[in-house]
Design a protein around this motif. Structure first.
Motif, PDB file in Angstrom:
ATOM      1  N   PHE A 183       0.832  -1.202   0.000  1.00  0.00           N
ATOM      2  CA  PHE A 183       0.000   0.000   0.000  1.00  0.00           C
ATOM      3  C   PHE A 183       0.869   1.256   0.000  1.00  0.00           C
ATOM      4  O   PHE A 183       1.852   1.341   0.741  1.00  0.00           O
ATOM      5  N   LYS A 184       0.479   2.221  -0.817  1.00  0.00           N
ATOM      6  CA  LYS A 184       1.202   3.486  -0.921  1.00  0.00           C
ATOM      7  C   LYS A 184       0.364   4.608  -0.328  1.00  0.00           C
ATOM      8  O   LYS A 184      -0.820   4.737  -0.617  1.00  0.00           O
ATOM      9  N   ASN A 185       1.001   5.422   0.469  1.00  0.00           N
ATOM     10  CA  ASN A 185       0.323   6.549   1.103  1.00  0.00           C
ATOM     11  C   ASN A 185       0.196   7.731   0.153  1.00  0.00           C
ATOM     12  O   ASN A 185       1.087   7.996  -0.652  1.00  0.00           O
ATOM     13  N   TYR A 186      -0.925   8.456   0.268  1.00  0.00           N
ATOM     14  CA  TYR A 186      -1.097   9.729  -0.426  1.00  0.00           C
ATOM     15  C   TYR A 186      -0.547  10.811   0.508  1.00  0.00           C
ATOM     16  O   TYR A 186      -1.079  11.000   1.609  1.00  0.00           O
ATOM     17  N   PRO A 187       0.523  11.519   0.143  1.00  0.00           N
ATOM     18  CA  PRO A 187       1.237  12.391   1.079  1.00  0.00           C
ATOM     19  C   PRO A 187       0.399  13.515   1.674  1.00  0.00           C
ATOM     20  O   PRO A 187       0.748  14.038   2.734  1.00  0.00           O
ATOM     21  N   MET A 188      -0.701  13.900   1.037  1.00  0.00           N
ATOM     22  CA  MET A 188      -1.522  14.978   1.576  1.00  0.00           C
ATOM     23  C   MET A 188      -2.396  14.530   2.743  1.00  0.00           C
ATOM     24  O   MET A 188      -2.923  15.369   3.480  1.00  0.00           O
ATOM     25  N   GLU A 189      -2.562  13.196   2.916  1.00  0.00           N
ATOM     26  CA  GLU A 189      -3.448  12.672   3.956  1.00  0.00           C
ATOM     27  C   GLU A 189      -2.806  11.447   4.605  1.00  0.00           C
ATOM     28  O   GLU A 189      -2.650  10.409   3.944  1.00  0.00           O
ATOM     29  N   TRP A 190      -2.475  11.546   5.862  1.00  0.00           N
ATOM     30  CA  TRP A 190      -1.756  10.452   6.525  1.00  0.00           C
ATOM     31  C   TRP A 190      -2.581   9.174   6.596  1.00  0.00           C
ATOM     32  O   TRP A 190      -2.023   8.088   6.744  1.00  0.00           O
ATOM     33  N   TRP A 191      -3.887   9.261   6.476  1.00  0.00           N
ATOM     34  CA  TRP A 191      -4.777   8.103   6.626  1.00  0.00           C
ATOM     35  C   TRP A 191      -5.063   7.367   5.322  1.00  0.00           C
ATOM     36  O   TRP A 191      -5.705   6.322   5.333  1.00  0.00           O
ATOM     37  N   HIS A 192      -4.617   7.852   4.196  1.00  0.00           N
ATOM     38  CA  HIS A 192      -5.075   7.411   2.873  1.00  0.00           C
ATOM     39  C   HIS A 192      -4.048   6.491   2.212  1.00  0.00           C
ATOM     40  O   HIS A 192      -2.905   6.884   1.984  1.00  0.00           O
ATOM     41  N   TYR A 193      -4.473   5.271   1.869  1.00  0.00           N
ATOM     42  CA  TYR A 193      -3.577   4.265   1.294  1.00  0.00           C
ATOM     43  C   TYR A 193      -4.226   3.558   0.105  1.00  0.00           C
ATOM     44  O   TYR A 193      -5.407   3.205   0.156  1.00  0.00           O
ATOM     45  N   THR A 194      -3.413   3.339  -0.937  1.00  0.00           N
ATOM     46  CA  THR A 194      -3.866   2.662  -2.147  1.00  0.00           C
ATOM     47  C   THR A 194      -2.934   1.503  -2.464  1.00  0.00           C
ATOM     48  O   THR A 194      -1.707   1.675  -2.440  1.00  0.00           O
ATOM     49  N   LEU A 195      -3.501   0.352  -2.767  1.00  0.00           N
ATOM     50  CA  LEU A 195      -2.674  -0.795  -3.141  1.00  0.00           C
ATOM     51  C   LEU A 195      -2.053  -0.561  -4.507  1.00  0.00           C
ATOM     52  O   LEU A 195      -2.710  -0.136  -5.455  1.00  0.00           O
ATOM     53  N   GLN A 196      -0.758  -0.843  -4.616  1.00  0.00           N
ATOM     54  CA  GLN A 196      -0.027  -0.708  -5.879  1.00  0.00           C
ATOM     55  C   GLN A 196       0.534  -2.064  -6.309  1.00  0.00           C
ATOM     56  O   GLN A 196       1.114  -2.769  -5.481  1.00  0.00           O
ATOM     57  N   PRO A 197       0.393  -2.439  -7.582  1.00  0.00           N
ATOM     58  CA  PRO A 197      -0.423  -1.745  -8.584  1.00  0.00           C
ATOM     59  C   PRO A 197      -1.910  -1.985  -8.333  1.00  0.00           C
ATOM     60  O   PRO A 197      -2.301  -3.010  -7.774  1.00  0.00           O
ATOM     61  N   GLU A 198      -2.734  -1.049  -8.753  1.00  0.00           N
ATOM     62  CA  GLU A 198      -4.176  -1.188  -8.584  1.00  0.00           C
ATOM     63  C   GLU A 198      -4.706  -2.287  -9.497  1.00  0.00           C
ATOM     64  O   GLU A 198      -4.272  -2.406 -10.653  1.00  0.00           O
ATOM     65  N   PRO A 199      -5.671  -3.070  -9.025  1.00  0.00           N
ATOM     66  CA  PRO A 199      -6.240  -4.120  -9.888  1.00  0.00           C
ATOM     67  C   PRO A 199      -6.976  -3.570 -11.108  1.00  0.00           C
ATOM     68  O   PRO A 199      -6.898  -4.149 -12.193  1.00  0.00           O
ATOM     69  N   THR A 200      -7.717  -2.460 -10.940  1.00  0.00           N
ATOM     70  CA  THR A 200      -8.471  -1.876 -12.066  1.00  0.00           C
ATOM     71  C   THR A 200      -8.204  -0.367 -12.106  1.00  0.00           C
ATOM     72  O   THR A 200      -9.077   0.429 -11.788  1.00  0.00           O
ATOM     73  N   PRO A 201      -7.018   0.044 -12.528  1.00  0.00           N
ATOM     74  CA  PRO A 201      -6.634   1.454 -12.416  1.00  0.00           C
ATOM     75  C   PRO A 201      -7.398   2.407 -13.312  1.00  0.00           C
ATOM     76  O   PRO A 201      -7.351   3.625 -13.085  1.00  0.00           O
ATOM     77  N   ARG A 202      -8.101   1.892 -14.320  1.00  0.00           N
ATOM     78  CA  ARG A 202      -8.845   2.779 -15.224  1.00  0.00           C
ATOM     79  C   ARG A 202     -10.345   2.526 -15.156  1.00  0.00           C
ATOM     80  O   ARG A 202     -11.081   2.919 -16.071  1.00  0.00           O
ATOM     81  N   THR A 203     -10.814   1.908 -14.057  1.00  0.00           N
ATOM     82  CA  THR A 203     -12.240   1.612 -13.918  1.00  0.00           C
ATOM     83  C   THR A 203     -12.751   2.116 -12.578  1.00  0.00           C
ATOM     84  O   THR A 203     -12.174   1.818 -11.535  1.00  0.00           O
ATOM     85  N   MET A 204     -13.825   2.888 -12.620  1.00  0.00           N
ATOM     86  CA  MET A 204     -14.513   3.332 -11.409  1.00  0.00           C
ATOM     87  C   MET A 204     -15.822   2.562 -11.283  1.00  0.00           C
ATOM     88  O   MET A 204     -16.349   2.025 -12.254  1.00  0.00           O
ATOM     89  N   TYR A 205     -16.362   2.545 -10.060  1.00  0.00           N
ATOM     90  CA  TYR A 205     -17.586   1.802  -9.777  1.00  0.00           C
ATOM     91  C   TYR A 205     -18.595   2.710  -9.087  1.00  0.00           C
ATOM     92  O   TYR A 205     -18.229   3.665  -8.394  1.00  0.00           O
ATOM     93  N   ASP A 206     -19.868   2.400  -9.284  1.00  0.00           N
ATOM     94  CA  ASP A 206     -20.940   3.139  -8.616  1.00  0.00           C
ATOM     95  C   ASP A 206     -21.946   2.188  -7.969  1.00  0.00           C
ATOM     96  O   ASP A 206     -23.131   2.462  -7.920  1.00  0.00           O
ATOM     97  N   VAL A 207     -21.466   1.059  -7.508  1.00  0.00           N
ATOM     98  CA  VAL A 207     -22.323   0.089  -6.809  1.00  0.00           C
ATOM     99  C   VAL A 207     -22.610   0.626  -5.413  1.00  0.00           C
ATOM    100  O   VAL A 207     -21.681   0.919  -4.651  1.00  0.00           O
ATOM    101  N   PRO A 208     -23.877   0.786  -5.031  1.00  0.00           N
ATOM    102  CA  PRO A 208     -24.169   1.220  -3.654  1.00  0.00           C
ATOM    103  C   PRO A 208     -23.666   0.207  -2.632  1.00  0.00           C
ATOM    104  O   PRO A 208     -23.626  -0.995  -2.888  1.00  0.00           O
ATOM    105  N   ILE A 209     -23.294   0.708  -1.480  1.00  0.00           N
ATOM    106  CA  ILE A 209     -22.839  -0.165  -0.391  1.00  0.00           C
ATOM    107  C   ILE A 209     -24.056  -0.568   0.424  1.00  0.00           C
ATOM    108  O   ILE A 209     -24.723   0.256   1.039  1.00  0.00           O
ATOM    109  N   ARG A 210     -24.339  -1.878   0.416  1.00  0.00           N
ATOM    110  CA  ARG A 210     -25.536  -2.391   1.098  1.00  0.00           C
ATOM    111  C   ARG A 210     -25.157  -3.497   2.066  1.00  0.00           C
ATOM    112  O   ARG A 210     -24.201  -4.180   1.872  1.00  0.00           O
TER     113      ARG A 210
END
Length: 232
Positions: A205-232
């Motif tokens: 996981f790589k940190n986003y330097p502007m926010e100490w709490w924010h981490y993204t797995l590298q490499p991303e599994p779907t780096p060019r795909t966004m989702y809009d599935v509601p969380i249920r």
């Protein structure tokens, strides 16, 4: 059709290539899994499903307080949690996958300059009109299912009475003090941030330097795909 406006808390993986919205309508279709399927007792405090957040109410798309992530990301986060437990520590998760409609909700809130109810807690040193652009903009790693917002807790020798480490700011605090390497925090707060960073980095996981709490797995599994599935 929703307007795709997403909170900028991670730089796009491929800034010069288009990011598309998935047609998936369920978590299963998007390959999103609940982290609790892997770690049933992980500590969750999903902020955007309740009122304790910078908009002051439940956010669109959060019908349940769950942490969903793409399967490889959830598996990596589970490994972080299991590693920390050897140190009598654990994670506290604030946000994971974020539907695109949720970030559109953030932008609507930011445009409403009359709503200042969360200023003291989340942007005390900023005018709300300054949040759009610097803090709220059209790209978010959360909607790609590979990003989590979290902190670390230290427990006693019996793995009870776990308390969050002092990181210098609350979650979603808009300002320079939230920058991971901000020199204005105390030595203890800096050490705590670095401890979290090392624990997450061990599993990719790589940190986003502007926010100490924010981490993204590298490499991303779907780096060019966004989702809009509601969380249920």
């Amino acid at each position: 059709m929703i307007t795709l406006v997403l909170m900028v808390i991670a730089m796009p993986a491929f800034a010069d290539e288009p990011v598309t919205l998935s047609s998936a309508s369920t978590a299963a279709e998007a390959n999103l899994v609940d982290i609790r399927a892997l770690v049933p007792d992980i500590h969750e405090d999903i902020k955007y499903a309740g009122h304790d957040n910078f908009v002051g109410r439940p956010v669109d798309g959060y019908a349940a307080p769950k942490c969903l992530l793409l399967k490889p990301v959830a598996e990596a986060l589970a490994r972080v949690e299991h590693d920390l437990r050897r140190e009598h520590a654990r994670l506290r998760i604030w946000d994971c996958y974020r539907p695109a409609r949720a970030v559109a909700d953030f932008v609507r809130w930011a445009h409403d300059l009359s709503d200042q109810t969360t200023k003291a807690a989340h942007y005390p040193n900023l005018d709300k009109s300054k949040l759009l652009g610097d803090y709220i903009a059209p790209v978010s790693g959360h909607s790609r299912g590979a990003t989590a917002d979290l902190t670390m807790e230290q427990c006693d020798a019996h793995d009870r009475h776990c308390k969050p480490l002092d990181m210098g700011t609350p979650f979603d605090w808009f300002g320079l003090r939230a920058n991971t390497d901000n020199p204005g925090v105390t030595a203890e707060q800096r050490a705590n941030r670095q401890r979290l960073l090392r624990a997450m980095a061990r599993e990719g996981f790589k940190n986003y330097p502007m926010e100490w709490w924010h981490y993204t797995l590298q490499p991303e599994p779907t780096p060019r795909t966004m989702y809009d599935v509601p969380i249920r």
